[in-house]
Design an enzyme around this catalytic site. Structure first.
Site, PDB file in Angstrom:
ATOM      1  N   ASP A  63      -1.301  -1.056   6.531  1.00  0.00           N
ATOM      2  CA  ASP A  63      -1.314  -0.582   7.918  1.00  0.00           C
ATOM      3  C   ASP A  63      -2.186  -1.437   8.826  1.00  0.00           C
ATOM      4  O   ASP A  63      -2.271  -1.200  10.015  1.00  0.00           O
ATOM      5  CB  ASP A  63      -1.744   0.885   7.997  1.00  0.00           C
ATOM      6  CG  ASP A  63      -3.176   1.116   7.519  1.00  0.00           C
ATOM      7  OD1 ASP A  63      -3.913   0.122   7.362  1.00  0.00           O
ATOM      8  OD2 ASP A  63      -3.549   2.272   7.296  1.00  0.00           O
ATOM      9  N   GLU A 123     -11.057  12.485   8.623  1.00  0.00           N
ATOM     10  CA  GLU A 123      -9.859  11.963   9.297  1.00  0.00           C
ATOM     11  C   GLU A 123      -8.836  11.442   8.296  1.00  0.00           C
ATOM     12  O   GLU A 123      -7.826  10.854   8.676  1.00  0.00           O
ATOM     13  CB  GLU A 123     -10.248  10.840  10.264  1.00  0.00           C
ATOM     14  CG  GLU A 123     -11.107  11.332  11.422  1.00  0.00           C
ATOM     15  CD  GLU A 123     -11.446  10.222  12.404  1.00  0.00           C
ATOM     16  OE1 GLU A 123     -11.063   9.065  12.132  1.00  0.00           O
ATOM     17  OE2 GLU A 123     -12.093  10.511  13.420  1.00  0.00           O
ATOM     18  N   ASP A 165      -6.482  -1.455   5.242  1.00  0.00           N
ATOM     19  CA  ASP A 165      -6.181  -2.494   4.258  1.00  0.00           C
ATOM     20  C   ASP A 165      -6.598  -3.885   4.727  1.00  0.00           C
ATOM     21  O   ASP A 165      -6.153  -4.886   4.164  1.00  0.00           O
ATOM     22  CB  ASP A 165      -4.668  -2.498   3.970  1.00  0.00           C
ATOM     23  CG  ASP A 165      -4.194  -1.152   3.450  1.00  0.00           C
ATOM     24  OD1 ASP A 165      -4.831  -0.625   2.533  1.00  0.00           O
ATOM     25  OD2 ASP A 165      -3.204  -0.626   3.972  1.00  0.00           O
ATOM     26  N   GLY A 206     -12.710   7.166  -1.701  1.00  0.00           N
ATOM     27  CA  GLY A 206     -11.809   7.043  -2.838  1.00  0.00           C
ATOM     28  C   GLY A 206     -11.915   8.179  -3.835  1.00  0.00           C
ATOM     29  O   GLY A 206     -11.172   8.207  -4.824  1.00  0.00           O
ATOM     30  N   ASP A 221       0.874  -1.164   0.000  1.00  0.00           N
ATOM     31  CA  ASP A 221       0.000   0.000   0.000  1.00  0.00           C
ATOM     32  C   ASP A 221       0.918   1.224   0.000  1.00  0.00           C
ATOM     33  O   ASP A 221       2.032   1.160   0.533  1.00  0.00           O
ATOM     34  CB  ASP A 221      -0.874  -0.022   1.263  1.00  0.00           C
ATOM     35  CG  ASP A 221      -1.671   1.253   1.421  1.00  0.00           C
ATOM     36  OD1 ASP A 221      -2.371   1.615   0.474  1.00  0.00           O
ATOM     37  OD2 ASP A 221      -1.579   1.882   2.503  1.00  0.00           O
TER      38      ASP A 221
END
Length: 756
Positions: A644, A483, A648, A512, A442
């Protein structure tokens, strides 16, 4: 909501892999038990059960009924007055020491009783003369000494008989049958000889064989407990890391209290050279803290007001005061130990296979032994010859080595990894990691630092609104409710410029793509081309500016009001220092490296060029990442996903091996099968290398365990006798069997030399 509970038990009396499967099968038949996993190397049992249908006491009673000792070994237990890790470590160490002392005592007693029998055997073989008194009473002396040796190893006979009567033969069954046949055959010959009864049988005695078989078995078990205990030293070290006492400030006074009495919210004082007792946030002071015990990082980490400190790390220079936030089982050290313990409670595919083979192995060996016995009788060999073959086959077979091959390597590998801040949560990841050929990273927060900054503010056209301060004000006013890292970068820029934010209504996140909101009745859009296109806003006039920024690896965020574009904010996230080195190392290992990102292709390619990645998967929405991983797998690749562990999560779960990067706070919440405590990308390489090494060590152990049995059982049955006239002695068979288990464990201990 899952109402099942977990129980961790310490089980004594597990001597072979067939014991493992016997316990597991018996428990799984019980109502209310969801799963039962025995770790042969640690002698532990992890049970998941439905508390409405069974209870811990019933589970313990069942284990005892099968013939094993059991004590509670619950990692979540609270011990008054002492830290959990200290109590756990001390109890475990005490139990292990008692086992070692008991096994050592039994061996030396048996050896002392058996040595005179060796004298009789040597004198018979080499025709060494013995005194008349000894010769007259030889039968009685040999009978008496062998009986005492059997008494020293009586638990083996007791367990063997119990296994046979319960139709669950194990290692002790083989030893019992072998030594019982030798002992009672000799007793029969002795009795007929004493009574002058002619039987026509060769007057060959096996008292020495019966005794030395047990002596070698007792030696093997002593060495096995000794060496097996060394494989989990890394785990024990973790358990003993935390401080025993803490200094807290209450009512303005310093109080030294046991760590178990520290409460959330306490202000804790730590002086130079002291261990930090619990996790918390620094409220006062400045110091360097050695976090090597948790993260593996050798350089002390700077700590000042607002920084997190971790329990069990060492304060090096200054005085620190911090607010206790996580205590007891919530501390990072406790979470790490919990993760490691749960991993060791699981079963690797190799281990499941070895356990099943061992379970069926014992009955097959018994069958081979009696077939060998029958064959030699039919071919005209004397009864003593056939008995010797029967005993040797029973004794030389060794499911112990099969059972130890996998768990000892897993314990050693996971323990070594934990000491370097690499937590292996799923033991099957060890096997899969060796086969990885594609590594997917990522981008944000993984390859990059996760702290993006606004680098450019570009007004669109000559619109009166389009000035830097107004663009930032509008963008930050909308993003203050988000956030997302990019949103925080915009809000931070507004703070730096002392720009006052305005109130917005009907704030909405479009995953997204961006965000939208109402400001003074007018619609504000902030996000990607896709967001604007969906709202019929053309980006043609600013396309050149967007491309220029994206080719520099910057993320371009477009601000629009109504149908008008007001400007562009360019946001860049710096690459981690070790990103390039990590990608290069993985490629040198023959791995393909992909980057997956929600950014467009130009930004993705710019980042890929900087780190040297093979391919970029761009404009991938969070919910689409797992589907992209699946597409790569469908092309025949074995994939690791690095993320993370939170955003993910689906992709980490879909990947063959999910590796979660994190600072270590809330470590148990991570989704990955491997969790890296510190944000060092090089640990990805270390984790893959260690996993592969551990998997290879398991294969080595299994090979030698299988090879031993494949070669020695036919030899014990007498396959070489027609060619060489040589039949293996039962006592030598016992020594070989004992050595096979110890050799597997010693091979595992060599893992300590591995540098990663």
């Amino acid at each position: 909501m899952d109402s099942n509970q977990k129980l961790n038990l310490k089980v004594s009396g597990i001597h072979c892999a067939s014991c493992v499967l016997k316990i597991e099968k018996a428990l799984k038949k019980e109502e209310g038990i969801i799963s039962a996993n025995v770790n042969f190397a640690l002698g532990t049992l992890a049970v998941e059960f439905n508390p409405e249908k069974t209870s811990p006491d019933k589970i313990k009673d069942k284990v005892k009924d099968i013939g094993y000792g059991v004590t509670e070994n619950n990692p979540d237990a609270v011990y008054p007055g002492e830290d959990r890790q200290h109590k756990h470590s001390k109890t475990d160490s005490s139990q292990n020491n008692q086992e070692i002392i008991s096994a050592k005592k039994k061996f030396w007693i048996a050896l002392a009783l058996g040595l005179p029998l060796l004298y009789f055997a040597i004198s018979d073989i080499f025709k060494i003369p013995i005194s008349q008194i000894l010769e007259n009473y030889a039968l009685f002396i040999q009978f008496g000494l062998s009986t005492l040796v059997i008494f020293a190893g009586r638990n083996i006979w007791k367990n063997g008989i119990k296994e046979l009567f319960s139709l669950n033969p194990g290692m002790d069954s083989l030893i019992f049958l072998g030594t019982a046949v030798a002992y009672f055959y000799s007793l029969f010959i002795s009795a007929t000889n004493f009574l002058n009864i002619e039987t026509g049988l060769a007057e060959y005695l096996y008292y020495d064989s019966a005794a030395f078989i047990l002596i070698f078995i007792l030696l093997g078990r002593y060495l096995e407990i000794l060496t097996r205990g060394k494989t989990n030293e890394a785990i024990k070290k973790l358990m003993g890391l935390s401080a025993k006492m803490a200094t807290v400030i209450r009512s303005g006074r310093e109080e030294k209290i046991p760590i178990a009495e520290v409460k959330v919210g306490d202000i804790v004082l730590v002086k130079p050279g002291e261990k930090i007792p619990v996790d918390g946030t620094v409220t006062e002071g400045y110091s360097g803290v050695d976090e090597k015990v948790i993260t593996g990082e050798s350089v002390p980490v700077e700590k000042k007001k607002g920084n997190l400190v971790i329990g069990a790390t060492i304060n090096k220079t200054g005085v620190l005061k911090f607010k206790a936030e996580k205590i007891g089982s919530e501390t990072m050290l406790a979470q790490i130990i919990k993760v490691v313990e749960e991993a060791l409670g699981g079963k690797a595919r190799y281990q499941v296979l070895a356990d099943k083979i061992a379970f069926y192995f014992v009955p097959v060996v018994i069958l081979i032994a009696f077939l060998s016995f029958a064959f030699w009788l039919i071919t005209g060999q004397p009864l003593s010859f056939a008995v010797s073959s029967l005993i040797t086959v029973l004794i030389i077979a060794c499911p112990c080595a099969l059972g130890l091959a996998t768990p000892t390597a897993i314990v050693m590998g996971t323990g070594m990894a934990a000491q370097r801040g690499i937590l292996i949560k799923d033991v099957n990841a060890l096997e899969k990691a060796e086969k990885l050929n594609t590594i997917v990273f990522d981008k944000t927060g993984t390859l990059t630092g996760g702290e993006p900054m606004v680098t450019d503010i570009i007004p669109a056209g000559s619109n009166q609104w389009a000035v830097d301060s107004k663009i930032i004000q509008l963008a930050a006013s909308v993003e203050k409710n988000s956030e997302h890292p990019l949103a925080q970068a915009i809000v931070e820029k507004a703070k730096q410029e002392n720009i006052e934010l305005e109130k917005v209504d009907k704030f909405k996140v479009i995953p997204g793509k961006g965000v939208e909101a109402l400001l003074k009745g007018k619609k504000i859009y902030l996000g990607t081309r896709k967001l604007l296109a969906e709202n019929d806003i053309s980006t043609d006039k600013i396309e050149n500016k967007l491309e220029k920024l994206e080719n520099q690896g910057k993320t371009a965020v477009i601000l629009a009001q109504g149908k008008s574009i007001l400007g562009i904010l360019a946001i860049a996230d710096t690459l981690k220092e070790t990103a390039r080195e990590t990608v290069s190392s993985l490629q040198s290992m023959g791995k393909k490296v992909f980057i997956i990102t929600g950014d467009n292709g130009r930004v993705g390619k710019a980042i890929a060029k900087k780190v040297g990645a093979n391919k970029v998967l761009a404009e991938v929405l969070p919910q689409e990442k797992s589907a992209e991983i699946k597409k790569i797998q469908e092309k025949g690749n074995t994939v690791a996903m690095i993320g993370d562990g939170i955003n993910d999560a689906p992709a980490l779960a879909q990947a063959d091996v999910g590796i979660a990067l994190g600072s270590g706070t809330d470590i148990a919440m991570e989704t990955g099968s491997i969790v890296l405590v510190k944000d060092d990308l090089r640990d990805v390489v270390r984790a893959i290398k260690l996993s592969g090494f551990t998997s290879r060590k398991i294969k080595q152990n299994l090979f030698w365990a299988f090879f031993y049995n494949v070669v020695t059982i036919p030899v014990a049955a007498g396959v070489l006798y027609p060619l060489t006239g040589w039949l293996l002695n039962p006592s030598i068979a016992a020594a070989a069997m004992a050595f096979s288990s110890v050799s597997v464990v010693l091979n595992t201990l060599l893992m300590k030399r591995y540098k990663f």
